[in-house]
Design an enzyme around this catalytic site. Structure first.
Site, short mmCIF file in Angstrom:
data_model
loop_
_atom_site.label_atom_id
_atom_site.label_comp_id
_atom_site.label_asym_id
_atom_site.label_seq_id
_atom_site.Cartn_x
_atom_site.Cartn_y
_atom_site.Cartn_z
N ARG A 153 0.83 -1.21 0.00
CA ARG A 153 0.00 0.00 0.00
C ARG A 153 0.86 1.26 0.00
O ARG A 153 0.43 2.32 -0.39
CB ARG A 153 -0.85 0.05 1.28
CG ARG A 153 -2.00 -0.91 1.31
CD ARG A 153 -2.59 -0.97 2.72
NE ARG A 153 -3.03 0.31 3.24
CZ ARG A 153 -4.20 0.88 2.99
NH1 ARG A 153 -5.04 0.28 2.19
NH2 ARG A 153 -4.53 2.04 3.52
N ARG A 156 9.29 5.79 -4.02
CA ARG A 156 9.54 6.64 -5.18
C ARG A 156 10.99 7.09 -5.24
O ARG A 156 11.57 7.39 -4.20
CB ARG A 156 8.73 7.93 -5.12
CG ARG A 156 7.30 7.76 -4.98
CD ARG A 156 6.61 9.06 -5.37
NE ARG A 156 5.21 8.86 -5.13
CZ ARG A 156 4.58 9.34 -4.08
NH1 ARG A 156 5.23 10.06 -3.19
NH2 ARG A 156 3.30 9.09 -3.92
N ARG A 202 -8.05 -5.77 14.01
CA ARG A 202 -7.28 -4.89 14.89
C ARG A 202 -8.21 -3.77 15.31
O ARG A 202 -9.03 -3.28 14.52
CB ARG A 202 -6.07 -4.31 14.16
CG ARG A 202 -5.01 -5.32 13.85
CD ARG A 202 -4.41 -5.95 15.07
NE ARG A 202 -3.55 -5.03 15.80
CZ ARG A 202 -3.04 -5.30 17.00
NH1 ARG A 202 -3.34 -6.42 17.62
NH2 ARG A 202 -2.24 -4.43 17.59
N ARG A 243 0.81 6.63 16.16
CA ARG A 243 0.97 7.95 15.55
C ARG A 243 0.21 8.99 16.36
O ARG A 243 -0.66 8.66 17.16
CB ARG A 243 0.51 7.97 14.09
CG ARG A 243 -0.87 7.43 13.85
CD ARG A 243 -1.13 7.25 12.34
NE ARG A 243 -2.23 6.32 12.14
CZ ARG A 243 -2.56 5.76 10.98
NH1 ARG A 243 -1.87 6.04 9.90
NH2 ARG A 243 -3.57 4.92 10.88
N GLU A 287 -2.78 7.56 18.87
CA GLU A 287 -3.46 6.36 18.38
C GLU A 287 -2.74 5.11 18.89
O GLU A 287 -1.54 4.97 18.71
CB GLU A 287 -3.43 6.41 16.84
CG GLU A 287 -4.20 5.32 16.18
CD GLU A 287 -4.28 5.54 14.66
OE1 GLU A 287 -4.39 6.69 14.20
OE2 GLU A 287 -4.21 4.53 13.95
N TYR A 311 -9.84 -4.93 3.89
CA TYR A 311 -9.11 -3.70 4.24
C TYR A 311 -9.36 -2.70 3.10
O TYR A 311 -8.52 -2.50 2.24
CB TYR A 311 -7.63 -4.06 4.37
CG TYR A 311 -6.68 -2.99 4.88
CD1 TYR A 311 -7.11 -1.72 5.25
CD2 TYR A 311 -5.32 -3.28 5.00
CE1 TYR A 311 -6.21 -0.77 5.71
CE2 TYR A 311 -4.42 -2.34 5.47
CZ TYR A 311 -4.87 -1.10 5.81
OH TYR A 311 -3.97 -0.16 6.25
N ASP A 333 -10.13 0.96 1.34
CA ASP A 333 -10.03 2.41 1.45
C ASP A 333 -11.42 2.99 1.21
O ASP A 333 -12.30 2.33 0.65
CB ASP A 333 -9.06 2.96 0.40
CG ASP A 333 -7.61 2.78 0.82
OD1 ASP A 333 -7.35 2.70 2.03
OD2 ASP A 333 -6.74 2.70 -0.07
#
Ligand code: UDP
Length: 373
Positions: free
Chosen positions: A171, A175, A248, A279, A305, A353, A355
């Site tokens: 995911r 680059r 989770r 995070r 979190e 999962y 988006d």
């Protein structure tokens, strides 16, 4: 029957289906066990800041159909997700790109970065990656795996990287350009005014009952509609008769701070194993300079979190799509196929999962097959 459709769950899947069905003149009732609409994209205004109460949601898609569909309900700001990683006080750019490679190794050119990764990959002898650890090393080398992936992933999933499927890390883009834009997406942004407002617009004119738990009063509600669109957990629907699917869960500690700027960025990932949270989100930066609030609020709201294994009574967030769970899901799916007037959809109904854009697209496709016959 009073309704054509009973939609269980007022999240993105349910709201998309309800909107399309209502538009075509169907009678729709939406119910949700929570006391608010919008599922996990729910935002709540605190100190004039739209707080993402169930974790950061940054809308991004390459799907023009989904993007055009949402334009009816919201204007999106130009937020570009550029999270940063904090590894024991060292700051790195995400996703992995030339800024990250430069900070990690001092390399200047893409060629040098590729050589460094290749060298580390060869040393670790990874040829055919079979799990997340091997996949990560083959993509970015050992140093980045150790500092930016291992600890974060093991906290987030509560499992060793060796025991996790490789697809999770795919995911994340890698680059060889200087580009901190996390998502490779044509369209990206946050709805101005918050996601709750957007979902409210989707459900406008549709009957919605909150604090209504379908599974507790199934019989009563089954008799009120011809068909049911169920977006809750598929295993809970069947009273866990084949066993629990694993999820989770995430817990958030929200805090209002008496300062205008806590971390200077919407998302900071703590990628070491020792820091207990994964995070910290500083919500105002999702809206920074891009909407009516501007940047002059002298308070800020942050959310730490924490990730944990799902237990009954907790909110399920991420399906753990490993082999064992996927197999169990297939068996639940067989049970679901026998429920002739119930359609299971969305992240929890399909144990995927997903988006946000994929959830909406999946609902739109269902609408095509279900509503146009
Ligand atoms: N990941 C990581 N380090 C980071 C961010 C992400 O190792 O700083 C890995 C981790 O395994 C995570 C996956 O990439 O589960 C996907 O991250 P993403 O940010 O897409 O997760 P989400 O936002 O859906 O929680």
């Amino acid at each position: 029957m009073k309704y054509d459709y009973l939609v269980v769950g007022a999240g993105l899947f349910g709201a998309t289906f309800a909107y399309q069905a209502n538009k075509l003149g169907k009678k729709v009732l939406v119910i949700d066990r929570r006391l608010h609409i919008a599922g996990n994209v729910y935002t709540e205004k605190i100190e004039e800041i739209n707080v993402h109460k169930y974790g950061a949601h940054i809308f991004h898609t390459n799907n023009k159909i989904v993007w055009n569909f949402l334009q009816k309900f919201a204007t999106f700001n130009q937020f570009i997700n550029s999270p940063i990683a904090n590894y024991k006080g060292e700051i790195y750019s995400l996703p992995f790109n030339m800024y990250t490679f430069n900070k990690m190794w001092g390399v200047i050119t893409p060629k040098q970065a590729k050589e460094k990764i290749e060298e580390q990959k060869c040393k670790a002898r990874v040829n055919d990656p079979k799990n997340l650890e091997e996949q990560a090393i083959s993509l970015v080398g050992v140093d980045i795996y150790e500092k930016l992936i291992k600890g974060y992933t093991e906290k987030q999933w509560g499992r060793k990287c060796k025991d996790l499927p490789a697809f999770i890390i795919k995911r994340l883009p890698v680059r060889f350009t200087f580009d901190n834009n996390y998502f490779n997406a044509t369209y990206q942004g946050i709805p101005i005014g918050g996601y709750t407002k957007m979902v409210e617009n989707m459900l406008s004119g549709i009957e919605v009952r909150l604090g209504t738990d379908y599974l507790q009063i199934k019989e009563e509600y089954n008799n009120c509609a011809n068909k049911i669109i169920y977006t809750g957990s598929i295993d809970e629907y069947f009273d866990y008769s084949l066993g629990h699917l694993q999820y989770r869960s995430v817990r958030f500690e929200d805090e209002v701070l008496d300062m205008p700027n806590f971390q200077g960025n919407a998302a900071v990932n703590y990628t070491d194993r020792e820091t207990p949270w994964t995070r910290i989100i500083e919500h105002k930066w999702f809206e920074f300079g891009k909407n009516e609030y501007g940047n002059d609020i002298d308070k800020t709201v942050i959310s730490r979190e924490y990730s944990s294994e799902w237990k009954p009574g907790h909110e399920p967030y991420y399906p753990v799509n490993d082999e064992a769970n996927n197999k169990l899901y297939e068996n639940y799916k067989k049970l679901a196929a026998r429920e002739s007037n119930v359609i299971f959809g969305g992240r929890l109904g399909e144990y995927k999962y997903y988006d946000m854009d994929a959830v909406i697209y999946s609902a739109l496709r269902l609408c095509e097959s279900e509503l146009t016959n």
